[in-house]
Design a protein around this motif. Structure first.
Motif, mmCIF file in Angstrom:
data_model
loop_
_atom_site.group_PDB
_atom_site.id
_atom_site.type_symbol
_atom_site.label_atom_id
_atom_site.label_comp_id
_atom_site.label_asym_id
_atom_site.label_seq_id
_atom_site.Cartn_x
_atom_site.Cartn_y
_atom_site.Cartn_z
ATOM 1 N N ARG A 155 0.833 -1.211 0.000
ATOM 2 C CA ARG A 155 0.000 0.000 0.000
ATOM 3 C C ARG A 155 0.870 1.264 0.000
ATOM 4 N N THR A 156 1.945 1.229 0.780
ATOM 5 C CA THR A 156 2.806 2.399 0.891
ATOM 6 C C THR A 156 3.529 2.675 -0.422
ATOM 7 N N VAL A 157 4.043 1.613 -1.068
ATOM 8 C CA VAL A 157 4.721 1.782 -2.353
ATOM 9 C C VAL A 157 3.751 2.330 -3.397
ATOM 10 N N ALA A 158 2.518 1.809 -3.404
ATOM 11 C CA ALA A 158 1.519 2.304 -4.364
ATOM 12 C C ALA A 158 1.205 3.776 -4.118
ATOM 13 N N ALA A 159 1.065 4.138 -2.835
ATOM 14 C CA ALA A 159 0.764 5.530 -2.500
ATOM 15 C C ALA A 159 1.940 6.440 -2.860
ATOM 16 N N MET A 160 3.163 5.985 -2.583
ATOM 17 C CA MET A 160 4.339 6.772 -2.911
ATOM 18 C C MET A 160 4.480 6.933 -4.428
ATOM 19 N N SER A 161 4.203 5.871 -5.177
ATOM 20 C CA SER A 161 4.277 5.941 -6.635
ATOM 21 C C SER A 161 3.275 6.953 -7.173
ATOM 22 N N ALA A 162 2.068 6.942 -6.628
ATOM 23 C CA ALA A 162 1.054 7.910 -7.055
ATOM 24 C C ALA A 162 1.491 9.336 -6.734
ATOM 25 N N GLN A 163 2.080 9.520 -5.539
ATOM 26 C CA GLN A 163 2.558 10.841 -5.146
ATOM 27 C C GLN A 163 3.682 11.311 -6.080
ATOM 28 N N MET A 164 4.576 10.392 -6.445
ATOM 29 C CA MET A 164 5.665 10.750 -7.350
ATOM 30 C C MET A 164 5.132 11.129 -8.727
ATOM 31 N N ASN A 165 4.113 10.417 -9.208
ATOM 32 C CA ASN A 165 3.532 10.757 -10.511
ATOM 33 C C ASN A 165 2.912 12.155 -10.481
ATOM 34 N N ALA A 166 2.256 12.481 -9.367
ATOM 35 C CA ALA A 166 1.673 13.810 -9.232
ATOM 36 C C ALA A 166 2.762 14.883 -9.210
ATOM 37 N N GLU A 167 3.844 14.592 -8.485
ATOM 38 C CA GLU A 167 4.955 15.544 -8.427
ATOM 39 C C GLU A 167 5.606 15.707 -9.794
ATOM 40 N N LEU A 168 5.710 14.601 -10.539
ATOM 41 C CA LEU A 168 6.320 14.659 -11.872
ATOM 42 C C LEU A 168 5.498 15.530 -12.804
#
Length: 413
Positions: A155-168
């Motif tokens: 769950r944490t990796v998925a949430a972090m990946s989503a956050q990184m995509n938003a930041e990108l």
């Protein structure tokens, strides 16, 4: 699952802080330092994650994220053993996602979560096995808890990946993105005309550049102070152009077409708590733009490697120490062998020797440099000489190098 055993195991791993909750609430766990050290080492190890480990800001962010994630999972299991634990999303995780994306290190950062999971599983299993001898109870506990860890990391990796995509998405839009892209191309040596780069940056490249890395590794620091520090550098450099690029939330890459007065910068930093500055050597043209920046990065990484508390350093003054401290263990042995008891002597003795050597063994000039009487200096040199394994006159260069490493290693400033 036996809730009593689950709570007991979690509380053994991360003991609650009685001072924070004197009434006995079980929602403020504190991990044991040795387990945190093992977790940090695993998440920052390996060649793909070396750029993160070498960057003081990014590595500090990963360590903060490690603690935040561990505490989040542990607190949830203390209060509801075995229940699903939602991903931990907070200002800490958002900040590290932003910084990682700006450095183009998303994949190694996400891999670090899997490395951390491996350590957590090993530690958890050791604790559980040490606290119950009931095989059925242990098997049930490990089955549920290890699935909980795996699910939480997913769950944490998925949430972090989503956050990184938003930041990108945010990163790749607007004039700031164009400046970052242009700087990255220049630093990589990509073919780009000087005029085109200057137009995109609003900064002249046919000048002598002094690069700086301005950063903070304090989690609660006011980040606007970084921009004020960039302005401080420009003011201290006199009439000059300034280019400042946000390398991460807590880091600015700065270039000036002048050389800052380090004493003015040092005085100005007193009004900017927790902000640190690493300066490169002045260099000319596009190649100098790149070379001075690399010098500033080398200086910043040396300060981090030596755990130095100095808040301002220039490549000119630390270049030798940066070379000598590439292998920190060997550098420490060199200092111990060379200085002997002088390594732990009061600063007035080591400062006397440093000044004496810097002034080419001229006692009068060294005394003037230290604003002290010549006889006082000579007495200090005599005391220092008795602490050295060999007389200073026999190996002055070795002593000078060892004292420079000592000065920058974990010293206050």
């Amino acid at each position: 699952m036996h809730c009593y055993v689950a709570c007991h195991v979690v509380e053994s791993a991360v003991a609650p802080d009685p001072e924070a909750h004197p009434a006995g609430r079980r929602d403020h766990p504190h991990p044991r330092p040795e387990w945190l050290a093992e977790l940090d080492a695993a998440t920052l190890a390996g060649e793909p994650r070396r750029p993160i480990a070498d960057d003081p800001v990014l590595s500090a962010g990963i360590r903060r994220a490690n603690r935040a994630n561990l505490l989040h999972w542990a607190a949830a299991n203390i209060n509801a053993p075995g229940a699903p634990v939602p991903a931990h999303e907070s200002d800490v995780t958002r900040a590290i996602a932003r910084d990682i994306v700006r450095r183009g290190l998303a994949e190694p950062a996400l891999d670090s979560y899997r490395a951390g999971e491996s350590v957590a599983v090993r530690v958890w299993t050791r604790i559980a096995c040490s606290l119950t001898g009931d095989h059925e109870e242990l098997a049930e506990l490990l089955d549920v808890s290890l699935r909980s860890i795996s699910d939480f990391v997913d769950r944490t990796v998925a949430a972090m990946s989503a956050q990184m995509n938003a930041e990108l998405t945010e990163l790749t839009s607007g004039t700031h993105a164009e400046r970052r892209e242009t700087v990255a191309l220049l630093l990589d040596g990509a073919p780009m005309t000087r005029r085109r780069a200057e137009a995109r940056l609003g900064y002249p490249l046919d000048a002598t550049h002094t690069a700086a890395v301005v950063w903070t590794d304090a989690p609660e620091a006011e980040l606007r102070r970084l921009d004020r520090a960039a302005d401080l550098l420009a003011t201290a450099a006199g009439p000059s152009h300034l280019l400042s690029v946000m390398a991460s939330a807590a880091t600015r890459w700065v270039w000036l077409t002048g050389r800052p007065d380090t004493e003015r910068v040092r005085a100005g930093l007193e009004r900017l708590p927790a902000v640190r500055v690493a300066l490169g050597s002045p260099a000319l043209g596009v190649d100098g733009f790149r070379r001075s920046h690399l010098d500033a990065l080398t200086t910043q990484r040396m300060l981090a490697r030596l755990a130095s508390a100095q808040r301002l350093a220039s490549h000119d003054e630390v270049e030798l120490v940066a070379l000598l401290s590439q292998d920190l263990e060997r550098a420490d042995r060199f200092v111990q062998r060379t200085l002997g008891d002088l390594e732990h002597a009061p600063d007035d003795l080591t400062d006397a020797v440093r000044a004496f050597l810097a002034e080419q063994c001229n006692a009068s000039r060294a005394a003037g440099r230290l604003f002290t009487h010549r006889n006082t200096l000579l007495r200090r040199l005599h005391r220092a000489d008795r602490l050295l394994p060999r007389p200073l006159a026999e190996h002055p260069l070795d002593v000078a190098a060892a004292l420079e490493i000592r000065h920058w290693r974990g010293s206050a400033g």
